[in-house]
Design a protein around this motif. Structure first.
Motif, short mmCIF file in Angstrom:
data_model
loop_
_atom_site.label_atom_id
_atom_site.label_comp_id
_atom_site.label_asym_id
_atom_site.label_seq_id
_atom_site.Cartn_x
_atom_site.Cartn_y
_atom_site.Cartn_z
N ILE A 17 1.61 -4.97 -3.04
CA ILE A 17 0.94 -4.67 -2.35
C ILE A 17 -0.82 -4.38 -2.97
CG2 ILE A 17 0.19 -2.22 -1.41
CD1 ILE A 17 2.29 -3.16 -0.30
N GLY A 18 -1.83 -4.59 -2.44
CA GLY A 18 -3.12 -4.57 -3.31
C GLY A 18 -3.37 -3.22 -4.32
N ASN A 19 -3.74 -2.81 -4.93
CA ASN A 19 -4.56 -1.74 -5.36
C ASN A 19 -6.28 -1.21 -4.86
OD1 ASN A 19 -4.92 0.26 -7.63
ND2 ASN A 19 -5.39 -1.48 -8.86
N PHE A 20 -5.46 0.39 -4.22
CA PHE A 20 -6.88 0.78 -3.63
C PHE A 20 -7.05 2.21 -4.05
CE2 PHE A 20 -3.81 -1.78 -1.11
CZ PHE A 20 -5.48 -2.68 -0.19
N PRO A 21 -7.66 2.53 -3.80
CA PRO A 21 -8.39 3.56 -4.73
C PRO A 21 -7.24 5.08 -3.93
CG PRO A 21 -10.79 2.70 -3.38
CD PRO A 21 -9.50 1.95 -3.02
N GLN A 22 -7.87 6.05 -5.44
CA GLN A 22 -6.96 6.60 -5.17
C GLN A 22 -7.63 8.00 -3.69
OE1 GLN A 22 -4.62 8.96 -6.28
NE2 GLN A 22 -4.88 10.59 -5.23
N SER B 240 7.91 -6.12 15.12
CA SER B 240 6.28 -6.74 14.18
C SER B 240 6.22 -5.56 13.11
CB SER B 240 5.56 -6.62 15.16
OG SER B 240 6.13 -8.47 15.51
N LEU B 241 5.79 -5.73 12.15
CA LEU B 241 5.77 -4.50 11.15
C LEU B 241 4.12 -4.90 10.11
CD1 LEU B 241 6.58 -1.33 9.34
CD2 LEU B 241 7.61 -2.69 8.04
N ASN B 242 3.17 -3.78 10.32
CA ASN B 242 2.06 -3.90 9.83
C ASN B 242 2.02 -2.67 8.77
OD1 ASN B 242 1.38 -6.77 10.59
ND2 ASN B 242 0.74 -5.50 11.74
N LEU B 243 1.66 -2.70 7.60
CA LEU B 243 1.33 -1.81 6.22
C LEU B 243 -0.48 -1.48 6.99
CD1 LEU B 243 1.45 0.43 4.79
CD2 LEU B 243 1.53 -1.06 2.96
N THR B 244 -1.56 -1.15 7.04
CA THR B 244 -2.81 -0.50 6.86
C THR B 244 -3.28 0.77 6.29
OG1 THR B 244 -2.96 1.10 8.89
CG2 THR B 244 -3.13 -1.44 9.56
N LEU C 226 3.28 2.70 -3.42
CA LEU C 226 2.84 1.15 -2.76
C LEU C 226 1.73 0.82 -3.40
CD1 LEU C 226 3.20 2.86 0.85
CD2 LEU C 226 4.84 1.55 -0.07
N ASN C 227 1.03 1.54 -3.61
CA ASN C 227 -0.18 0.97 -4.02
C ASN C 227 0.27 0.24 -5.42
OD1 ASN C 227 -3.05 0.92 -4.11
ND2 ASN C 227 -3.39 2.76 -5.83
N ASN C 228 -0.64 -1.00 -5.65
CA ASN C 228 -0.61 -1.90 -6.82
C ASN C 228 0.71 -2.14 -6.97
OD1 ASN C 228 -2.20 -3.63 -9.18
ND2 ASN C 228 -1.75 -1.87 -10.40
N GLN C 229 1.39 -2.34 -6.60
CA GLN C 229 2.91 -2.49 -6.73
C GLN C 229 3.59 -3.59 -6.00
OE1 GLN C 229 4.80 -0.85 -8.72
NE2 GLN C 229 3.29 0.75 -8.70
N GLU C 230 4.64 -3.97 -5.13
CA GLU C 230 6.00 -5.46 -5.40
C GLU C 230 6.77 -4.40 -4.83
OE1 GLU C 230 6.42 -9.48 -5.39
OE2 GLU C 230 8.11 -8.79 -7.18
N VAL C 231 7.62 -4.17 -3.46
CA VAL C 231 7.83 -3.49 -3.16
C VAL C 231 9.13 -4.15 -1.97
CG1 VAL C 231 6.72 -1.39 -3.58
CG2 VAL C 231 7.27 -2.38 -1.22
N ARG D 292 3.49 4.20 15.45
CA ARG D 292 1.88 4.41 13.97
C ARG D 292 2.24 5.04 13.65
NH1 ARG D 292 -2.27 2.25 11.88
NH2 ARG D 292 -4.21 3.71 11.43
N GLN D 293 2.02 5.50 12.14
CA GLN D 293 2.30 6.67 11.38
C GLN D 293 1.71 6.96 10.19
OE1 GLN D 293 6.84 8.22 11.24
NE2 GLN D 293 6.00 10.39 11.43
N GLU D 294 0.71 8.22 9.73
CA GLU D 294 0.53 8.63 8.25
C GLU D 294 2.00 8.14 7.69
OE1 GLU D 294 -3.03 10.18 6.00
OE2 GLU D 294 -1.89 10.68 7.89
N ILE D 295 1.50 7.30 6.70
CA ILE D 295 2.68 7.65 4.76
C ILE D 295 1.85 7.74 4.04
CG2 ILE D 295 4.42 6.17 6.33
CD1 ILE D 295 3.73 4.07 4.08
N SER D 296 0.69 8.35 4.00
CA SER D 296 -0.05 8.35 1.99
C SER D 296 0.47 9.10 1.76
CB SER D 296 -1.59 9.50 3.06
OG SER D 296 -2.59 8.46 4.02
N ASP D 297 0.84 10.46 1.80
CA ASP D 297 1.86 10.67 0.21
C ASP D 297 2.55 10.24 0.15
OD1 ASP D 297 3.45 10.31 2.76
OD2 ASP D 297 3.77 12.49 3.17
N LEU D 298 3.34 8.78 0.24
CA LEU D 298 4.12 8.04 -0.08
C LEU D 298 3.45 7.16 -1.08
CD1 LEU D 298 7.50 7.77 2.01
CD2 LEU D 298 6.83 8.96 0.25
N SER D 299 2.31 7.21 -1.13
CA SER D 299 0.82 6.02 -1.39
C SER D 299 1.62 5.27 -2.66
CB SER D 299 0.09 6.21 -1.32
OG SER D 299 -0.58 6.97 -2.32
N GLU D 300 1.99 6.42 -3.75
CA GLU D 300 2.19 5.96 -5.55
C GLU D 300 3.13 5.52 -5.38
OE1 GLU D 300 0.88 6.99 -9.41
OE2 GLU D 300 0.51 7.91 -7.52
#
Length: 557
Positions: A244-249, A381-385, A359-364, A349-357
């Protein structure tokens, strides 16, 4: 002397007329919300002459706009409205509409007002149930507007939507001509149909991270992994490592999942999850080597439950989304009913922003489980946006997985979550290394037992205790399952006129996701704490039993 006076009058009139009817204008517009200037805005700029209008922005003209950005060009002679987008440094796309301007209908008012010293008339239209007021002047002999709306009325100096959002001219400059290089006529190679254009522009506004594409989740002893996708538990669990790339807070994260039957006709429990690998024992090891390496939880009811609670050496999986397959969508669409048009695929489709820590800038390691014993199984099929700075919400920076009783290794022998038949329920003791501020428990719960008296169809209260005290209690129950009938072609139909997919259930329906419940825990001090979950699980009937899949993640600051 008289001749000089007449010449002077003629000169003044000529200059005055030239001021009133310039050959071109540049107009800058400001945006207001409820009468107040929007801070940090990118001002709209238009250039207009007798035959053209070009709409751009302050940042585009200064060459510091961020991608993607749009520009618009109206060729009045051909009645062509061009939309052009720079989606990145190397790609520009365009589309053209020849009738968009002609379709506009207005109601005209006798009201007038002055904007930048020019008398403006008022026209009103409605777009998608929004009331749009347009104020335009005819004093300059030119036409143009900061949007597509009202381009042929005159020179539009204000547009107000629903009385609370306005684009108002703040500067107007008269020109002899539109400067060279301002109007950017689209390259014919970049022009596409309008639906493709809108789709490409929309997709360019966020980052899509593909994880699985049309992968089969089924039950088969012939299942094998490949170089990038791991398959476990006889094919009922798929997993892969994702960077997962590095995205702004403050960015927003969503799971996008599609599923359809590849032969299985039943509604099944599914889960999208991340496997933490920092602990000494982790779930990925168990998927590879077997459930025997997982730590055991016991509560005195005589059964052993593998890998469900946090310990010093083990971290349970983190559930991103729990979903339920409908009855046979796709594969069984040939089962026809009058006036029923079956969907081709179930979309979640479901928001998971509360778990972003996590995911962000990580290999998971991301996994998907669908519990089934069918050789055809399901196709997913699965995507993360990721949508940058979408609302800039403050997000938790400490995430601690506490428990997950969903047996994603069900088809490799992991025990069902029947521990709630004991008064003790599920008890997890954990240690916080430091204080946790504004702590919350992200709690997902669904009841199972698919017969008349099973907990799938009987409401049961969930009670959560923190350090021995009740902090939250509720009865999870879904009453809207009939809304998803068109996703369930293989659902059984009964003599009472109901289909199986119509029946209310314990916090889920065939074809839905289950929303997490967020339980406020306050500020937790460093040290040992205990979370207990109690549910009055129903009794067994013959070989039938009830179970409860619950997952809990603690987060805070």
């Amino acid at each position: 002397m008289k001749n000089i006076f007449l010449i002077l009058i003629f000169f003044i009139l000529t200059v005055s007329q030239a001021q009133k009817t310039p050959t071109a204008v540049r107009v800058e517009y400001s945006k207001l919300s409820n009468g107040s200037l929007i801070q940090g805005q990118d001002h709209v700029i238009i250039f207009a002459d007798e035959n053209r209008t070009f709409i751009t922005s302050e940042k585009v003209s200064q060459k510091n706009a961020t991608f993607p950005y749009e520009m618009f060009y109206l060729n009045r002679l051909k009645n062509h409205w061009f939309s052009t987008s720079r989606v990145n440094e190397n790609k520009t796309i365009s589309t053209v509409d020849s009738i968009a301007i002609d379709k506009q209908k207005f109601t005209y008012s006798t009201e007038t007002k002055k904007i930048l010293g020019y008398v403006c008339k008022k026209a009103t239209t409605s777009i998608n149930s929004n009331t749009i007021d347009i104020w335009y002047t005819e004093a300059l002999g030119l036409k143009g507007a900061p949007t597509i709306v009202g381009q042929n009325l005159g020179l539009v100096l204000e547009i107000t939507r629903n009385g609370n959002y306005s684009i108002i001219a703040s500067k107007l400059e008269k020109l002899k001509n539109i400067p060279n290089g301002v109007v950017q006529i689209p390259d014919s190679k970049s022009v596409m149909d309008i639906l493709t254009y809108r789709d490409e522009l929309w997709k360019s506004r966020f980052t899509r991270i593909p994880i699985f594409e049309n992968e089969i989740i089924n039950f088969s002893d012939q299942t094998v992994s490949n170089d990038s996708i791991f398959k476990f538990a006889n094919g009922t669990v798929i997993a892969r490592k994702v960077k997962i790339g590095n995205f702004p807070q403050g960015s927003s994260y969503f799971v996008d999942l599609t599923a359809q039957s590849n032969g299985d006709a039943y509604d099944r429990t599914g889960s999208v999850f991340v496997i933490p690998t920092q602990s000494k024992i982790h779930f990925f090891d168990a998927l590879q080597k077997g459930k025997e390496i997982l730590p055991i939880y016991e509560n005195g009811n005589g059964k052993q439950y593998q890998g469900v609670v946090r310990s010093d050496n083990f971290t349970p999986i983190i559930e991103l989304t729990r979903f339920f397959t409908p009855f046979g969508v796709g594969h069984f669409n040939y089962l026809k009913l009058k006036n029923k048009e079956w969907e081709d695929v179930a979309f979640y489709r479901q928001e998971i922003s509360d778990l972003s820590e996590i995911l962000n800038n990580q290999e998971v390691i991301v996994g998907v489980f669908i519990g089934n014993y069918d050789k055809g199984g399901h196709k997913v099929s699965l995507n993360l946006t990721v949508h940058e700075n979408a609302g800039a919400k403050k997000q938790a920076n400490k995430i601690i997985p506490i428990f997950n009783t969903l047996n994603v290794m069900e088809m490799a022998g992991q025990e069902y979550a029947t521990m709630f038949n004991s008064e003790k329920g599920l008890v997890v003791t954990f240690t916080l290394a430091e204080d946790l501020q504004n702590a919350k428990l992200r709690y997902i719960t669904t009841g199972h037992g698919g017969w008349e008296n099973g907990d799938e169809f009987v409401p049961k209260r969930n009670t959560i205790l923190l350090d021995g005290s009740v902090i939250f209690s509720f009865t999870p129950w879904n009453t809207d399952c009939g809304s998803y009938r068109n996703y369930n072609p293989a659902s059984g139909n009964f003599e009472n006129g109901l289909s199986s997919s119509d029946y209310s259930r314990s916090n889920w329906c065939p074809g839905t996701t289950t929303n997490p419940i967020y339980i406020d825990l306050g500020n937790l001090k460093a040290g040992e704490h205990t979370i207990t979950v109690k549910i009055p699980q129903g009794e067994n009937e013959g070989n039938s039993f009830s179970s409860w899949n619950v997952s809990g993640v603690l987060f805070g600051e």
